[in-house]
Design a protein around this motif. Structure first.
Motif, PDB file in Angstrom:
ATOM      1  N   THR A 341       0.822  -1.211   0.000  1.00  0.00           N
ATOM      2  CA  THR A 341       0.000   0.000   0.000  1.00  0.00           C
ATOM      3  C   THR A 341       0.863   1.271   0.000  1.00  0.00           C
ATOM      4  O   THR A 341       1.877   1.350   0.691  1.00  0.00           O
ATOM      5  N   VAL A 342       0.413   2.244  -0.781  1.00  0.00           N
ATOM      6  CA  VAL A 342       1.013   3.576  -0.744  1.00  0.00           C
ATOM      7  C   VAL A 342       0.087   4.442   0.111  1.00  0.00           C
ATOM      8  O   VAL A 342      -1.081   4.622  -0.239  1.00  0.00           O
ATOM      9  N   ALA A 343       0.594   4.928   1.230  1.00  0.00           N
ATOM     10  CA  ALA A 343      -0.225   5.822   2.055  1.00  0.00           C
ATOM     11  C   ALA A 343       0.030   7.248   1.613  1.00  0.00           C
ATOM     12  O   ALA A 343       1.145   7.759   1.722  1.00  0.00           O
ATOM     13  N   VAL A 344      -0.978   7.882   1.067  1.00  0.00           N
ATOM     14  CA  VAL A 344      -0.876   9.294   0.693  1.00  0.00           C
ATOM     15  C   VAL A 344      -1.444  10.092   1.866  1.00  0.00           C
ATOM     16  O   VAL A 344      -2.595   9.904   2.251  1.00  0.00           O
ATOM     17  N   ILE A 345      -0.594  10.921   2.430  1.00  0.00           N
ATOM     18  CA  ILE A 345      -0.999  11.665   3.629  1.00  0.00           C
ATOM     19  C   ILE A 345      -0.809  13.159   3.392  1.00  0.00           C
ATOM     20  O   ILE A 345       0.204  13.577   2.803  1.00  0.00           O
ATOM     21  N   GLY A 346      -1.766  13.932   3.850  1.00  0.00           N
ATOM     22  CA  GLY A 346      -1.653  15.395   3.729  1.00  0.00           C
ATOM     23  C   GLY A 346      -2.760  15.954   2.860  1.00  0.00           C
ATOM     24  O   GLY A 346      -2.986  15.477   1.748  1.00  0.00           O
ATOM     25  N   GLU A 347      -3.422  16.973   3.381  1.00  0.00           N
ATOM     26  CA  GLU A 347      -4.560  17.574   2.671  1.00  0.00           C
ATOM     27  C   GLU A 347      -4.146  18.118   1.306  1.00  0.00           C
ATOM     28  O   GLU A 347      -4.933  18.133   0.365  1.00  0.00           O
ATOM     29  N   PHE A 348      -2.881  18.559   1.188  1.00  0.00           N
ATOM     30  CA  PHE A 348      -2.445  19.123  -0.098  1.00  0.00           C
ATOM     31  C   PHE A 348      -2.489  18.087  -1.228  1.00  0.00           C
ATOM     32  O   PHE A 348      -2.512  18.461  -2.398  1.00  0.00           O
ATOM     33  N   ALA A 349      -2.502  16.798  -0.884  1.00  0.00           N
ATOM     34  CA  ALA A 349      -2.604  15.778  -1.930  1.00  0.00           C
ATOM     35  C   ALA A 349      -3.989  15.790  -2.549  1.00  0.00           C
ATOM     36  O   ALA A 349      -4.165  15.486  -3.733  1.00  0.00           O
ATOM     37  N   ARG A 350      -4.982  16.167  -1.741  1.00  0.00           N
ATOM     38  CA  ARG A 350      -6.368  16.169  -2.214  1.00  0.00           C
ATOM     39  C   ARG A 350      -6.803  17.577  -2.649  1.00  0.00           C
ATOM     40  O   ARG A 350      -7.564  17.747  -3.582  1.00  0.00           O
ATOM     41  N   THR A 351      -6.290  18.565  -1.927  1.00  0.00           N
ATOM     42  CA  THR A 351      -6.643  19.961  -2.198  1.00  0.00           C
ATOM     43  C   THR A 351      -5.356  20.679  -2.591  1.00  0.00           C
ATOM     44  O   THR A 351      -4.656  21.229  -1.748  1.00  0.00           O
ATOM     45  N   PRO A 352      -5.004  20.631  -3.868  1.00  0.00           N
ATOM     46  CA  PRO A 352      -3.669  21.129  -4.229  1.00  0.00           C
ATOM     47  C   PRO A 352      -3.520  22.627  -4.022  1.00  0.00           C
ATOM     48  O   PRO A 352      -4.468  23.385  -4.212  1.00  0.00           O
ATOM     49  N   ARG A 353      -2.359  22.998  -3.619  1.00  0.00           N
ATOM     50  CA  ARG A 353      -1.989  24.424  -3.644  1.00  0.00           C
ATOM     51  C   ARG A 353      -1.106  24.574  -4.865  1.00  0.00           C
ATOM     52  O   ARG A 353      -0.013  24.016  -4.933  1.00  0.00           O
ATOM     53  N   TYR A 354      -1.588  25.292  -5.854  1.00  0.00           N
ATOM     54  CA  TYR A 354      -0.935  25.254  -7.162  1.00  0.00           C
ATOM     55  C   TYR A 354      -0.588  26.624  -7.715  1.00  0.00           C
ATOM     56  O   TYR A 354       0.035  26.745  -8.756  1.00  0.00           O
TER      57      TYR A 354
END
Ligand code: BGC
Length: 758
Positions: A341-354
């Motif tokens: 499993t790859v654990a993706v952690i952090g709100e920025f992964a879902r809500t990008p700051r771009y």
């Protein structure tokens, strides 16, 4: 473009326009349009922000992004794009931006910003390219050439020395002339001379006490007379104080509409003799030239643009912009086909700051999140779990989110942790208070790394953050800057190895804020900010002070490795216009394709003035298959060796030996060479207060002085190994006052008349 486009007959229009019509033309008609003169067929043209995407607002829009704008492709902002060091790519991004402007009938896109990143805290660093003027100039010129190839103009900003947001509308940047010429102006100069932007935007601030908008030295003597700028100067929005003074200085168009205040001031200036009709006509001519240049594109029916193709370009640009800072144990790339499993952690992964906040904010056509992109790319081949871990705009840890993240990390084979700066930390209009990530994000990293040490950190930040306190917890670290609307997909491309990282830092990442060159001299006080570090911006400072850094300027890893060999340097031309050709061979020594950016730094160890330890003067990107080698050639011209001679008021190359350092970063020099150049340094002008040393070194005055002094007494003292240096440091006029000195005061005065150069 059609060939029978109506163009303006500018001399005829100048003759036909009334004075009041001329005055109206030098003012905007609203936030984004120039004034038309319908009677004479002069249309209004539209200008709009960017610059990393088009921010076209409705006609009654504001300029700081409070109202929405039409959807447009959001490319990586300059902080990202600059890390690509890829002029060809920036040219293509510029072309795409030009197409989008044409689709929306926008004639000028307000950018690029080529100001130097002087302090890591400048709130607008995300909009600027680099701490290095050469890199910023090359990238800016490529971008402008791309944009303008589409018949749309650029607005090179903010001219000049707008290096902070604190008091940006009033502060005086106090900069010595050599520093101004060598550090704060060359990026503008390169864009002007290589790309002729249609417009230049003056900055809000003062430079050495004079508003940039009122500086004849900047807007006319340097920009137009020295560099040959042929376009129009526009004010920054609301950046005009004394309108009559700005016209005299060379500022043509005031934006946005001043409600008649601008015309009133110019009219009064003409009445009182502060301004001449010739000056008014010059400004009007430049405005008409801008309108005229806009006509061919406006004459064509607006074509749409291929939003998918532009999104794909934004993704390519984003992948080229991220910088792989470290990759211990080759943790990256993640194997898409195997592993747990790859654990993706952090709100920025879902809500990008771009992108950053302020006038450059684009309304994107689409928005990729890294989380979605990873899930799509892995397509069930590896499980992807997600835990937000934190709330972006919060200074507090969220215990439930932290606990969830900890569990996700413990259950995974690898963790990809997205950290970064909340939007409220950096924006146009104010500077940052510190360089740190929110403390609770760093705590989250510790918690996650305790649960699973296989942590890849991906950063989202428009300006440099401190890494040293926590980076040992992350074996792999990807500096994502702000990557535009396709940044999420690009990050997935990099993490999974679909693309090998190739970005290189366009700015130094210091170990701590306190090491940076502007401590104590940023953002100034009492309306002034003194650039006390002088030439020592960025790596020039860290090099001069032998300071360790977190990551040096120019640093960036790839998934492959490169070897450098066979450096040669050939002086193709010497004298006043030297040309040195530097050649080497680069080999891909790893087992996958990759791109390397070869950097060439010049040193001047024999200079009679202080020179920075090394300065970037050329770079080249080379893409190689595994095992493949390629020749790289870099050409250095006069300016690569020159410094600004303050007394002579010009660039000069001082003859002697120059060092050439070729490397993969400013602190990873792989090969070195030297060349000898004749130079053209003017002899220091002699005067009565020149030292005996300077008189003796002068080609004609030296032999005269030797003869006049004879060999005894003072003459012997001057050559004495112990006392000589002290004696030779004394001005000749002062020596002449000493009892027993063989020359009288009158003889020295006579010699000054004979030998002193004006
Ligand atoms: C910014 C410029 C921008 C202009 C128009 C100013 O506040 O400094 O960069 O182009 O507004 O929005």
């Amino acid at each position: 473009m059609t060939t029978d486009v109506r163009r303006l007959d500018i001399p005829a229009l100048l003759a036909a326009l009334t004075r009041e019509e001329k005055l109206s033309l030098l003012d905007g008609s609203d936030f984004w349009h120039t004034q038309p003169v319908e009677r004479l067929g002069i249309p209004a043209v539209m200008v709009s922000d960017g610059p990393h995407g088009l921010r076209k607002q409705p006609d009654d829009g504001d300029h700081l992004g409070l109202f929405g704008s039409v959807p447009a492709t959001c490319f990586p902002p300059a902080a990202g794009l600059a890390s690509s060091w890829d002029t060809e790519l920036l040219g293509r991004v510029g072309e795409a931006l030009g197409r989008e402007c044409r689709a929306e009938r926008v004639s000028v896109l307000l950018g690029p910003g080529v100001n130097m990143k002087r302090s890591p805290l400048c709130g607008r660093n995300f909009e600027y390219f680099s701490e290095d003027p050469y890199l910023a100039g090359e990238l800016g010129a490529a971008w402008v050439n791309g944009l303008q190839s589409q018949g749309v103009g650029a607005s090179l900003k903010h001219f000049a020395a707008n290096n902070q947001e604190t008091d940006r509308m009033t502060v005086s940047a106090e900069i010595d002339e050599r520093t101004l010429r060598e550090i704060y102006l060359p990026a503008f100069e390169a864009v002007v001379t290589q790309a002729q932007p249609w417009t230049v935007m003056s900055s809000y601030n003062k430079v050495n006490g004079t508003y940039a908008a009122e500086s004849r030295k900047l807007l006319t003597e340097i920009l137009r007379d020295e560099w040959g700028f042929e376009g129009l100067v526009v004010s920054d929005w609301g950046g005009v104080d004394d309108r009559a003074a700005t016209v005299t200085a060379g500022l043509d168009l005031e934006m946005p509409a001043s409600g008649g205040a601008g015309a009133d001031a110019i009219r009064a200036g003409l009445g009182s003799g502060r301004l001449t009709d010739a000056e008014l006509d010059s400004a009007v001519t430049r405005l008409l030239t801008l309108v005229d240049r806009s006509l061919p594109a406006l004459a064509e029916p607006p074509a749409g643009f291929d939003a998918d193709a532009h999104h794909a370009l934004a993704r390519e640009a984003a992948a080229a912009s991220a910088v792989l800072l470290k990759n211990e144990g080759a943790l990256l790339p993640l194997d898409p086909g195997s592993g747990g499993t790859v654990a993706v952690i952090g709100e920025f992964a879902r809500t990008p700051r771009y992108q950053g906040s302020g006038s450059s904010q684009v309304n994107p056509t689409r928005l990729d999140s890294a989380l979605d992109a990873l899930r799509t790319a892995l397509d069930g081949r590896r499980e992807v779990s997600f835990a937000p871990g934190y709330v972006i705009e919060s200074e507090q840890a969220a215990p439930a989110l932290v606990a969830e993240a900890e569990r996700a990390a413990a259950d995974a084979e690898v963790v990809v942790l997205f950290l970064g700066l909340p939007p409220s930390y950096e924006s146009e209009g104010f500077d940052r208070a510190h360089m740190d990530l929110p403390a609770h994000q760093v705590e989250l990293l510790h918690t996650v790394a305790d649960a699973n040490p296989r942590v890849v950190v991906v950063l989202s930040n428009g300006s440099a953050v401190t890494l040293a306190p926590w980076q040992d917890r992350a074996p792999a670290l990807l500096e994502g800057w702000l990557l535009g609307q396709a940044g999420g997909a690009a990050v997935a491309d990099l993490l999974l190895g679909a693309v090998s990282p190739s970005g290189k830092l366009a700015e130094t990442l210091p170990i701590r804020y306190e090491n940076n060159p502007t401590v104590g001299a940023f953002p100034g006080e009492f309306g002034r900010v003194r650039y006390t570090e002088g030439l020592h911006i960025g790596y020039r400072w860290y090099d001069a002070h032998r300071l360790p850094v977190a990551y040096p300027f120019g640093h960036g890893l790839s998934y492959t490795t490169f070897a450098y060999r066979d450096l040669t340097a050939t002086v193709r031309a010497d004298g006043a216009d030297p040309q040195v050709e530097v050649a080497l061979t680069v080999t891909n020594t790893g087992d996958r394709a990759g791109t390397e950016t070869v950097q060439l730094y010049v040193t001047d160890p024999e200079a009679s003035v202080h020179r920075p330890e090394q300065e970037l003067r050329a770079f080249a990107r080379v893409t190689l298959e595994p095992g493949q080698s390629a020749p790289v050639t870099l050409t250095l011209g006069r300016r690569a060796f020159a410094y600004w001679h303050e007394q002579a008021g010009r660039w000069t190359v001082e003859g002697g030996e120059f060092g050439l350092r070729v490397g993969a970063s400013s602190r990873d020099i792989r090969l070195e060479q030297t060349v000898e150049l004749t130079g053209d340094a003017p002899a220091a002008p002699l005067h009565a207060h020149s030292t005996a040393e300077q008189w003796l070194a002068h080609p004609e005055a030296g032999p005269w002085l030797r003869t006049a002094l004879g060999t005894e007494g003072f003459a012997a003292l001057l050559d004495d190994p112990r006392n000589g240096p002290m004696m030779r440091a004394i001005p000749l006029s002062r020596l002449a006052r000493f009892p027993g000195f063989p020359l009288t005061h009158e003889q020295v005065t006579e010699a000054v008349e004979t030998y002193a150069t004006p």
